[in-house]
Design a protein around this motif. Structure first.
Motif, PDB file in Angstrom:
ATOM      1  N   VAL A 374       0.856  -1.187   0.000  1.00 55.52           N
ATOM      2  CA  VAL A 374       0.000   0.000   0.000  1.00 55.52           C
ATOM      3  C   VAL A 374       0.887   1.231   0.000  1.00 55.52           C
ATOM      4  O   VAL A 374       2.042   1.197   0.412  1.00 55.52           O
ATOM      5  CB  VAL A 374      -0.938   0.030   1.226  1.00 55.52           C
ATOM      6  N   CYS A 375       0.353   2.320  -0.471  1.00 55.25           N
ATOM      7  CA  CYS A 375       1.113   3.577  -0.533  1.00 55.25           C
ATOM      8  C   CYS A 375       1.296   4.178   0.853  1.00 55.25           C
ATOM      9  O   CYS A 375       0.483   3.976   1.754  1.00 55.25           O
ATOM     10  CB  CYS A 375       0.399   4.577  -1.433  1.00 55.25           C
ATOM     11  N   ASP A 376       2.369   4.911   0.987  1.00 54.90           N
ATOM     12  CA  ASP A 376       2.634   5.705   2.183  1.00 54.90           C
ATOM     13  C   ASP A 376       1.982   7.068   1.953  1.00 54.90           C
ATOM     14  O   ASP A 376       2.557   7.957   1.331  1.00 54.90           O
ATOM     15  CB  ASP A 376       4.145   5.842   2.380  1.00 54.90           C
ATOM     16  N   CYS A 377       0.750   7.219   2.412  1.00 53.02           N
ATOM     17  CA  CYS A 377      -0.064   8.383   2.046  1.00 53.02           C
ATOM     18  C   CYS A 377       0.259   9.622   2.881  1.00 53.02           C
ATOM     19  O   CYS A 377       0.602   9.526   4.056  1.00 53.02           O
ATOM     20  CB  CYS A 377      -1.551   8.049   2.195  1.00 53.02           C
ATOM     21  N   PHE A 378       0.097  10.779   2.250  1.00 51.29           N
ATOM     22  CA  PHE A 378       0.303  12.056   2.921  1.00 51.29           C
ATOM     23  C   PHE A 378      -0.769  12.249   3.991  1.00 51.29           C
ATOM     24  O   PHE A 378      -1.860  11.652   3.911  1.00 51.29           O
ATOM     25  CB  PHE A 378       0.249  13.209   1.915  1.00 51.29           C
ATOM     26  N   PRO A 379      -0.495  13.095   5.007  1.00 49.10           N
ATOM     27  CA  PRO A 379      -1.499  13.346   6.053  1.00 49.10           C
ATOM     28  C   PRO A 379      -2.835  13.787   5.463  1.00 49.10           C
ATOM     29  O   PRO A 379      -2.886  14.597   4.537  1.00 49.10           O
ATOM     30  CB  PRO A 379      -0.858  14.478   6.868  1.00 49.10           C
ATOM     31  N   GLY A 380      -3.910  13.220   5.991  1.00 56.89           N
ATOM     32  CA  GLY A 380      -5.245  13.551   5.502  1.00 56.89           C
ATOM     33  C   GLY A 380      -5.713  12.678   4.358  1.00 56.89           C
ATOM     34  O   GLY A 380      -6.795  12.901   3.816  1.00 56.89           O
ATOM     35  N   LEU A 381      -4.906  11.680   3.979  1.00 51.73           N
ATOM     36  CA  LEU A 381      -5.260  10.761   2.888  1.00 51.73           C
ATOM     37  C   LEU A 381      -5.005   9.334   3.331  1.00 51.73           C
ATOM     38  O   LEU A 381      -4.130   9.072   4.165  1.00 51.73           O
ATOM     39  CB  LEU A 381      -4.460  11.083   1.633  1.00 51.73           C
ATOM     40  N   ALA A 382      -5.751   8.412   2.787  1.00 56.30           N
ATOM     41  CA  ALA A 382      -5.628   7.014   3.175  1.00 56.30           C
ATOM     42  C   ALA A 382      -6.050   6.138   2.003  1.00 56.30           C
ATOM     43  O   ALA A 382      -6.424   6.627   0.936  1.00 56.30           O
ATOM     44  CB  ALA A 382      -6.478   6.731   4.411  1.00 56.30           C
ATOM     45  N   GLY A 383      -5.991   4.831   2.217  1.00 55.24           N
ATOM     46  CA  GLY A 383      -6.341   3.881   1.160  1.00 55.24           C
ATOM     47  C   GLY A 383      -5.114   3.345   0.466  1.00 55.24           C
ATOM     48  O   GLY A 383      -4.017   3.887   0.591  1.00 55.24           O
ATOM     49  N   LYS A 384      -5.303   2.286  -0.287  1.00 55.20           N
ATOM     50  CA  LYS A 384      -4.180   1.621  -0.945  1.00 55.20           C
ATOM     51  C   LYS A 384      -3.443   2.559  -1.881  1.00 55.20           C
ATOM     52  O   LYS A 384      -2.213   2.517  -1.980  1.00 55.20           O
ATOM     53  CB  LYS A 384      -4.692   0.404  -1.709  1.00 55.20           C
ATOM     54  N   THR A 385      -4.173   3.437  -2.577  1.00 49.29           N
ATOM     55  CA  THR A 385      -3.539   4.367  -3.516  1.00 49.29           C
ATOM     56  C   THR A 385      -3.813   5.828  -3.140  1.00 49.29           C
ATOM     57  O   THR A 385      -3.777   6.715  -3.987  1.00 49.29           O
ATOM     58  CB  THR A 385      -4.007   4.098  -4.948  1.00 49.29           C
ATOM     59  N   CYS A 386      -4.106   6.082  -1.879  1.00 52.46           N
ATOM     60  CA  CYS A 386      -4.255   7.446  -1.336  1.00 52.46           C
ATOM     61  C   CYS A 386      -5.412   8.212  -1.976  1.00 52.46           C
ATOM     62  O   CYS A 386      -5.281   9.400  -2.315  1.00 52.46           O
ATOM     63  CB  CYS A 386      -2.950   8.239  -1.492  1.00 52.46           C
ATOM     64  N   THR A 387      -6.560   7.555  -2.104  1.00 54.43           N
ATOM     65  CA  THR A 387      -7.718   8.219  -2.706  1.00 54.43           C
ATOM     66  C   THR A 387      -8.802   8.567  -1.680  1.00 54.43           C
ATOM     67  O   THR A 387      -9.779   9.229  -2.018  1.00 54.43           O
ATOM     68  CB  THR A 387      -8.341   7.324  -3.781  1.00 54.43           C
ATOM     69  N   LYS A 388      -8.630   8.148  -0.438  1.00 50.34           N
ATOM     70  CA  LYS A 388      -9.621   8.404   0.588  1.00 50.34           C
ATOM     71  C   LYS A 388      -9.161   9.565   1.470  1.00 50.34           C
ATOM     72  O   LYS A 388      -8.035   9.569   1.968  1.00 50.34           O
ATOM     73  CB  LYS A 388      -9.826   7.166   1.451  1.00 50.34           C
ATOM     74  N   ILE A 389     -10.037  10.576   1.665  1.00 50.17           N
ATOM     75  CA  ILE A 389      -9.676  11.702   2.512  1.00 50.17           C
ATOM     76  C   ILE A 389     -10.064  11.426   3.959  1.00 50.17           C
ATOM     77  O   ILE A 389     -11.048  10.733   4.236  1.00 50.17           O
ATOM     78  CB  ILE A 389     -10.330  13.018   2.031  1.00 50.17           C
ATOM     79  N   THR A 390      -9.255  11.942   4.891  1.00 47.84           N
ATOM     80  CA  THR A 390      -9.522  11.798   6.319  1.00 47.84           C
ATOM     81  C   THR A 390      -9.321  13.142   7.007  1.00 47.84           C
ATOM     82  O   THR A 390      -8.644  14.023   6.480  1.00 47.84           O
ATOM     83  CB  THR A 390      -8.588  10.760   6.965  1.00 47.84           C
ATOM     84  N   CYS A 391      -9.902  13.277   8.201  1.00 49.52           N
ATOM     85  CA  CYS A 391      -9.792  14.512   8.975  1.00 49.52           C
ATOM     86  C   CYS A 391      -9.603  14.174  10.455  1.00 49.52           C
ATOM     87  O   CYS A 391     -10.041  13.115  10.913  1.00 49.52           O
ATOM     88  CB  CYS A 391     -11.055  15.358   8.824  1.00 49.52           C
ATOM     89  N   PRO A 392      -8.973  15.072  11.228  1.00 49.77           N
ATOM     90  CA  PRO A 392      -8.792  14.820  12.658  1.00 49.77           C
ATOM     91  C   PRO A 392     -10.129  14.721  13.379  1.00 49.77           C
ATOM     92  O   PRO A 392     -11.008  15.571  13.204  1.00 49.77           O
ATOM     93  CB  PRO A 392      -7.987  16.045  13.139  1.00 49.77           C
ATOM     94  N   SER A 393     -10.271  13.656  14.154  1.00 44.03           N
ATOM     95  CA  SER A 393     -11.500  13.406  14.939  1.00 44.03           C
ATOM     96  C   SER A 393     -12.742  13.399  14.063  1.00 44.03           C
ATOM     97  O   SER A 393     -13.860  13.613  14.549  1.00 44.03           O
ATOM     98  CB  SER A 393     -11.658  14.456  16.050  1.00 44.03           C
ATOM     99  N   ASN A 394     -12.544  13.182  12.760  1.00 42.24           N
ATOM    100  CA  ASN A 394     -13.657  13.179  11.802  1.00 42.24           C
ATOM    101  C   ASN A 394     -14.505  14.444  11.936  1.00 42.24           C
ATOM    102  O   ASN A 394     -15.728  14.421  11.776  1.00 42.24           O
ATOM    103  CB  ASN A 394     -14.526  11.928  11.975  1.00 42.24           C
ATOM    104  N   CYS A 395     -13.818  15.576  12.255  1.00 36.95           N
ATOM    105  CA  CYS A 395     -14.466  16.896  12.367  1.00 36.95           C
ATOM    106  C   CYS A 395     -15.544  16.921  13.455  1.00 36.95           C
ATOM    107  O   CYS A 395     -16.528  17.657  13.360  1.00 36.95           O
ATOM    108  CB  CYS A 395     -15.060  17.332  11.032  1.00 36.95           C
TER     109      CYS A 395
END
Length: 781
Positions: A374-395
């Motif tokens: 899986v990719c080593d995704c930048f902060p705020g991104l997730a998923g195998k190829t970094c296509t899913k966005i994430t946020c702290p405490s899910n806002c």
């Protein structure tokens, strides 16, 4: 001549500087004349731009830290040492700023600056002709003091470092369409607050701060926190003001800037300095600096640009590097350096087509062909190829906000902040302008018979307008007094002086390292009083030779009835004085205790809970501490809460601390200001000091009151101060005084918020927080 910045008339040997031997035969010492300087400007950091084409003249950029004209300036780098004033090309008013940096990209180059007023990291395009308009912006929350860049094959990286926290951003052109984007690629904790950072040709980042210690880590393309190592105490125990790399033909040199000079080290042997650079102006204090390695007329071996301060004020100065290479040897000079050159394998990004190259928002794993990779995704991104966005405490979803981008929350009013957990409470009023650009910690004086006639006392710690201001409860100025750059002010009630009881405004005055006290009259005016200026006793210099008065707070002991004053320095040394009066009615102070607070990080704000005899103090990079306030007790600290770097609720830098009393000793609240975020944390007053909530102060357009930015000092009382303030008020410092019609006003103001508007807000009314406030609290009982 200095007043007109005319430095002409130097003889040839003076222009070249002088070289003198030091005690160690193998260590050089040189003095550089200032061959050119800018007009006055609030200087902190400088950077030089190398044009890609020789037909363009080099430029240098310097920050502007003033409130009214804050941003950065673009200057033409002088090519003649004739003592002329440096020519300004353009100025950008982006808001009070400490930082400016150049990022060299694959095809285009950029200027990066970070405004303290709005937390925006702005990216401008730059070329040999100058600086263009803003190309990209990104919110960066925190109090940051160092920036440096690193070139990569995927674009340019910029490191932004602050109070024990750092970010790395990728600045790159958008693929397939015009424009520039700023992508966060790494966030990590650091052991100190740095004043400067720099990157070596091998991709090693160096940073340093107050302690004189220099730290380093490798600029590896991965999102994991870097491994930070101590490179040595290269500052000799003194505060490091600047760090820069000189890229030699074969050797690389690390230049370590101190207040009175610059030490030169071979990067391969950091154990001992090769020599020292000083300047021929004895009054000069040097800050951050930049190196220009290319030669030119008058500066054959390059030049050094520095942020300086002397008797004329703050400015940017320029000196020739020729004396340095007379000392090092002419064979060491490199005037062919180009920051666009690729240095090593760091600049060659990995490809992983099987993982869609992580869609450009992550790093490819080492074994990208592995089916489980899986990719080593930048902060705020997730998923195998970094296509899913994430946020702290899910806002703090679903009631407070939703995640609409990588680490980007869209909040539902009245909530705001990085994870929508901050309550936005607008101010009702602001004070009239203070007469100075820099304020800090205020106080509220409660009138003895008519609480509606209570007063707000504020500080102006800048040299211009220095003193205390007095305002009514709607911010109208009613009086004031000049003083020696007071930083914090508090009130002592009912002090017996010459057979009468008086209230005192007590402050730490930085201009002359004194405790300054003023009598508060029954109408709320301020008057001088015999013994009102107390010099520090000689014993203080035995404790710490360079002790400088910084913050302060007061204590009235319920056990002995004695009055005490706490004074601190940036080094975290706390001095506790007992206040007394002579038979003829003159104030006097006696040092009764001293201790170093917390982890010995920088301190300033503090408050004392008189009823429980507890001193609460903010250690700016680390958190909130509690100590016994009695002078005969051991100075053993208890950590109330630490910063998010260590898993706590506070954001550095931790600044003002205030207290709201409750009906019992176990009720009430502690409120702490977090400067880098312009937010305020509220805690239960009594142990275990549970975290209650967080709030900020946005614009109040209806009242024409601007938001609070880069906040510093804070004070609060829960006492009923009349119909408009049934639960008292909170008064906070506002760093940048934004005009409603646009622009910035030069003088600072303070914002006035109803404590009931915070604790009794509809969004949190279910918590019943107003029950913890004593509306009848009387400081004279």
């Amino acid at each position: 001549m200095k007043a007109s910045y005319n430095l002409s008339g130097f003889l040839l040997f003076s222009l070249l500087g002088s070289i003198s031997p030091t005690i160690a035969a193998d260590k050089f010492s040189i003095k550089l004349p200032i061959s050119a300087r800018t007009p006055p400007v609030e200087s902190d950091s400088a950077v030089v731009y190398y044009p890609s084409k020789s037909k363009f003249s080099p430029l240098f950029l310097g920050n502007d830290g003033s409130a009214e004209t804050g941003g950065f300036h673009v200057y033409q780098l002088p090519q003649k040492r004739d003592g002329s004033v440096v020519k300004e090309v353009k100025a950008f008013k982006t808001g009070r700023s400490k930082l400016v940096e150049i990022v060299y990209g694959e095809k285009k180059d950029f200027v990066v600056t970070l405004s303290m007023s709005d937390g925006l990291l702005r990216v401008f395009e730059i070329d040999g002709k100058g600086v263009g308009v803003v190309k990209a912006e990104k919110i960066v929350r925190g109090d940051f003091s160092a920036v440096c860049s690193w070139k990569s094959g995927v674009g340019g990286y910029v490191y932004v470092l602050g109070k024990r926290w750092g970010y790395r951003f990728l600045i790159r052109e958008k693929k397939g369409r015009r424009g520039v984007e700023v992508v966060e690629t790494q966030e990590f904790g650091i052991p100190v607050e740095p004043n400067s950072c720099t990157v070596s040709p091998e991709g090693k980042v160096f940073f340093a701060g107050d302690s004189g210690k220099v730290f380093s880590f490798l600029a590896v393309e991965e999102t994991a926190a870097p491994k930070i190592e101590e490179a040595g105490e290269l500052g000799g125990g003194d505060e490091v003001k600047g760090l820069k790399i000189y890229h030699g033909k074969k050797d690389t040199y690390l230049l370590v800037g101190l207040e009175d000079g610059i030490e030169v080290f071979d990067i391969k042997e950091l154990g001992s300095s090769l020599g020292r650079i000083e300047f021929d102006d004895e009054d000069l204090e040097v800050g951050d600096f930049a190196i220009y390695q290319r030669g030119g007329k008058g500066y054959e071996d390059g030049s050094i640009v520095f942020a300086g301060e002397d008797g004329e004020g703050k400015f940017f100065g320029i000196s020739s590097l020729t004396p340095l290479f007379k000392a090092l040897g002419k064979g060491k000079v490199n005037t062919k350096y180009d920051p666009r050159d690729c240095n090593d394998g760091h600049t060659k990004p990995k490809k992983c087509s099987s993982l869609s190259n992580c869609n450009g928002y992550g790093y490819c794993p080492k074994k990208s062909r592995d089916k489980k990779a899986v990719c080593d995704c930048f902060p705020g991104l997730a998923g195998k190829t970094c296509t899913k966005i994430t946020c702290p405490s899910n806002c703090t979803s679903p009631s407070h906000g939703t995640c609409t981008g990588p680490n980007t929350c869209t909040c539902i009013p009245p909530f705001t902040g990085e994870n929508c957990a901050t309550l936005a409470v607008p101010a009702r009023y602001e004070t009239e302008e203070s007469g100075g650009a820099d304020g800090d910690d205020p106080a509220i004086w409660i009138h003895p018979t008519d609480r509606k006639k209570s007063r707000i006392i504020t500080t102006v710690k800048s040299e211009v307008g220095s003193g205390l201001g007095v305002y009514d409860l709607k911010g109208k100025r009613t009086g004031g007094v000049s003083g020696g750059e007071p930083n914090n002010v508090d009130v002592l009630y009912g002090v017996e002086v010459g057979g009468r009881k008086v209230d005192l405004a007590v402050a730490a005055c930085r201009a002359d390292d004194t405790i300054c006290m003023y009598e508060i009259t029954p109408t709320g005016d301020l008057n001088t009083i015999p013994g009102g200026v107390q010099a520090l006793p000689p014993a203080v210099k035995d404790l710490e030779k360079k002790f400088k008065v910084y913050g302060s707070c007061v204590y009235h002991s319920p056990k002995t009835g004695a009055y005490h004053i706490f004074i601190n320095s940036k080094s975290s040394l706390y001095l506790q004085f007992q206040l007394s009066t002579t038979t003829d009615g003159k104030l006097n102070t006696t040092l009764v205790r001293h201790f170093y607070a917390g982890n010995r990080g920088q301190v300033e704000g503090c408050v004392v809970d008189d009823e429980n005899s507890r001193l609460f103090l903010g250690e700016e990079p680390y958190g909130l501490w509690s100590y016994d306030a009695e002078p005969d007790q051991p100075a053993v600290g208890t950590l109330v809460d630490n910063t998010v770097v260590d898993g706590g609720n506070l954001h550095a830098d931790v600044e003002g601390v205030t207290l709201v009393y409750g009906k019992t000793k176990k009720e009430g609240y502690i409120i702490v200001s977090c400067q880098g975020y312009s937010e305020y944390n509220i805690y239960q007053r009594y142990p275990p000091h549970e975290f209650v909530m967080r709030f900020s102060i946005p614009d109040n357009k209806e009242k024409g009151v601007d938001r609070v930015t880069n906040t510093d000092g804070i004070t609060a009382v829960g006492t009923n101060l009349g119909r408009e303030w049934p639960y008292g008020m909170v008064v906070v410092h506002d760093d940048v005084n934004e005009a409603v019609s646009g622009g910035v006003r030069a003088d600072a103001t303070f914002k006035i918020v109803g404590l009931g508007d915070v604790l009794g807000n509809k969004a949190v009314e279910g918590l019943g927080l107003l029950r913890g406030v004593d509306e009848e609290w009387d400081p004279r009982k």
